[in-house]
Design a protein around this motif. Sequence first.
Motif, PDB file in Angstrom:
ATOM      1  N   SER A   1       9.064  18.889 -12.124  1.00 22.68           N
ATOM      2  CA  SER A   1       9.286  18.656 -10.688  1.00 22.68           C
ATOM      3  C   SER A   1       9.179  19.974  -9.914  1.00 22.68           C
ATOM      4  N   PHE A   2       9.113  19.847  -8.569  1.00 28.10           N
ATOM      5  CA  PHE A   2       8.957  21.039  -7.731  1.00 28.10           C
ATOM      6  C   PHE A   2      10.184  21.962  -7.830  1.00 28.10           C
TER       7      PHE A   2
ATOM      8  N   GLU B   1      12.228  22.304 -10.428  1.00 30.48           N
ATOM      9  CA  GLU B   1      12.176  23.023 -11.717  1.00 30.48           C
ATOM     10  C   GLU B   1      11.143  24.150 -11.660  1.00 30.48           C
ATOM     11  N   HIS B   2      10.001  23.809 -11.042  1.00 33.02           N
ATOM     12  CA  HIS B   2       8.917  24.773 -10.871  1.00 33.02           C
ATOM     13  C   HIS B   2       9.403  25.976 -10.045  1.00 33.02           C
ATOM     14  N   PHE B   3      10.197  25.659  -8.993  1.00 33.96           N
ATOM     15  CA  PHE B   3      10.729  26.706  -8.106  1.00 33.96           C
ATOM     16  C   PHE B   3      11.693  27.626  -8.864  1.00 33.96           C
ATOM     17  N   PHE B   4      12.617  27.035  -9.625  1.00 39.28           N
ATOM     18  CA  PHE B   4      13.606  27.859 -10.349  1.00 39.28           C
ATOM     19  C   PHE B   4      12.955  28.691 -11.457  1.00 39.28           C
ATOM     20  N   SER B   5      11.910  28.135 -12.046  1.00 40.61           N
ATOM     21  CA  SER B   5      11.167  28.888 -13.054  1.00 40.61           C
ATOM     22  C   SER B   5      10.457  30.077 -12.411  1.00 40.61           C
TER      23      SER B   5
ATOM     24  N   GLN C   1      11.555  34.487  10.486  1.00 44.99           N
ATOM     25  CA  GLN C   1      11.562  34.990   9.107  1.00 44.99           C
ATOM     26  C   GLN C   1      12.041  33.928   8.121  1.00 44.99           C
ATOM     27  N   LEU C   2      13.041  33.150   8.552  1.00 47.66           N
ATOM     28  CA  LEU C   2      13.542  32.067   7.693  1.00 47.66           C
ATOM     29  C   LEU C   2      12.425  31.041   7.427  1.00 47.66           C
ATOM     30  N   ILE C   3      11.700  30.704   8.501  1.00 46.31           N
ATOM     31  CA  ILE C   3      10.582  29.746   8.359  1.00 46.31           C
ATOM     32  C   ILE C   3       9.479  30.361   7.483  1.00 46.31           C
ATOM     33  N   PHE C   4       9.170  31.636   7.740  1.00 42.26           N
ATOM     34  CA  PHE C   4       8.150  32.356   6.950  1.00 42.26           C
ATOM     35  C   PHE C   4       8.481  32.299   5.455  1.00 42.26           C
ATOM     36  N   ARG C   5       9.759  32.592   5.140  1.00 41.08           N
ATOM     37  CA  ARG C   5      10.168  32.650   3.726  1.00 41.08           C
ATOM     38  C   ARG C   5       9.957  31.299   3.048  1.00 41.08           C
ATOM     39  N   VAL C   6      10.342  30.234   3.742  1.00 36.86           N
ATOM     40  CA  VAL C   6      10.231  28.889   3.158  1.00 36.86           C
ATOM     41  C   VAL C   6       8.754  28.490   3.026  1.00 36.86           C
ATOM     42  N   VAL C   7       8.004  28.655   4.128  1.00 34.80           N
ATOM     43  CA  VAL C   7       6.596  28.213   4.143  1.00 34.80           C
ATOM     44  C   VAL C   7       5.756  29.025   3.158  1.00 34.80           C
ATOM     45  N   PHE C   8       5.895  30.345   3.194  1.00 35.21           N
ATOM     46  CA  PHE C   8       5.088  31.191   2.306  1.00 35.21           C
ATOM     47  C   PHE C   8       5.435  30.959   0.834  1.00 35.21           C
ATOM     48  N   SER C   9       6.713  30.734   0.558  1.00 35.17           N
ATOM     49  CA  SER C   9       7.120  30.455  -0.831  1.00 35.17           C
ATOM     50  C   SER C   9       6.492  29.155  -1.317  1.00 35.17           C
ATOM     51  N   TYR C  10       6.503  28.159  -0.436  1.00 31.69           N
ATOM     52  CA  TYR C  10       5.939  26.854  -0.791  1.00 31.69           C
ATOM     53  C   TYR C  10       4.450  26.989  -1.114  1.00 31.69           C
TER      54      TYR C  10
END
Lengths: 163, 140
Positions: B2-3, B5-9, B95-104
Amino acid sequence: MEENKKTSAHAIGTAALITGIITFVLAVIPCVGIIAIIPGIITIVLAVIGLTQASGDNSPLALLISSLVIGIVAFLISFSQIFVTTRLVRHTDKFPREIREAIKDIQDDVFKNLEESKVNIRIESNGEVVEIKAGTEDKEIKLKQLEELEKSDKTKNDTVPDK
Amino acid sequence: MSFTEHFFSAFRKETYITVNSSLAVIILMIFVYFAAFSPAKNNYPVTCIHEKLTGEPCVSCGLSHSFSLIIKGRITEAYKWNSYGMRIFLFFLGQLIFRVVFSYYYLAAQSIRKQLVIYDITGSAFLFLLSFYPFIDYLF
């Protein structure tokens, strides 16, 4: 063992980068910029430790170098605020506001007390007594006396006669 | 996988994701901090060092009040406390939006990772200069 060392240097680099970014943002805010000196030093120390660890093995240095650069720049910006504050202190009559206000309060208190007080000075020497009285109560009486004297003196001719 | 699990990895392995997540959490903590303190009670723990020393307010004085008022939706009052409060607030929100969007997108599109990091650095630097220019100008 080698892998553990790499992971440690990498973790330190990541921590240094995060601290560096926070320090950088904090450093450019005039109100709290001076405080950023401390996290700035922490960033530099972390980056240097990470670089020392990474130099032993062949782990990537990019993260650690960027952390070090950000840390140094943030520290310098923060440190420069000391000079800005010094310049401002000089600009505002050398005295901080609190000291200026305290001096003004003391001055006001002293003048108020002097106006309200009645001062009596009595000097005795070889049986002779000299007494000086001063105060706001006597002030009005003396002013009246002076006015009366001025009125009475108008009738007199106080010019020096010609020879 | 899942996304989540993928994120935590990726959080453990990818530096970019670790830095982004940490910064996002810190920005959220900043917002909580300003929401917790009340502008009416004036109970902010940080006071302006410049004002304490010189007696004259600096360009960033009233920023804490301004932030709290923006979070509470009182925009007009926030402008009165500090006229630059809104642009600084928008920087942190951006910056908060940047962090979420760029990470995704970093996790979703692996082929454009390098470009994403370059866009992130350029965009963040531009946003930083745009938002903090009055303070930088005041300092130097």
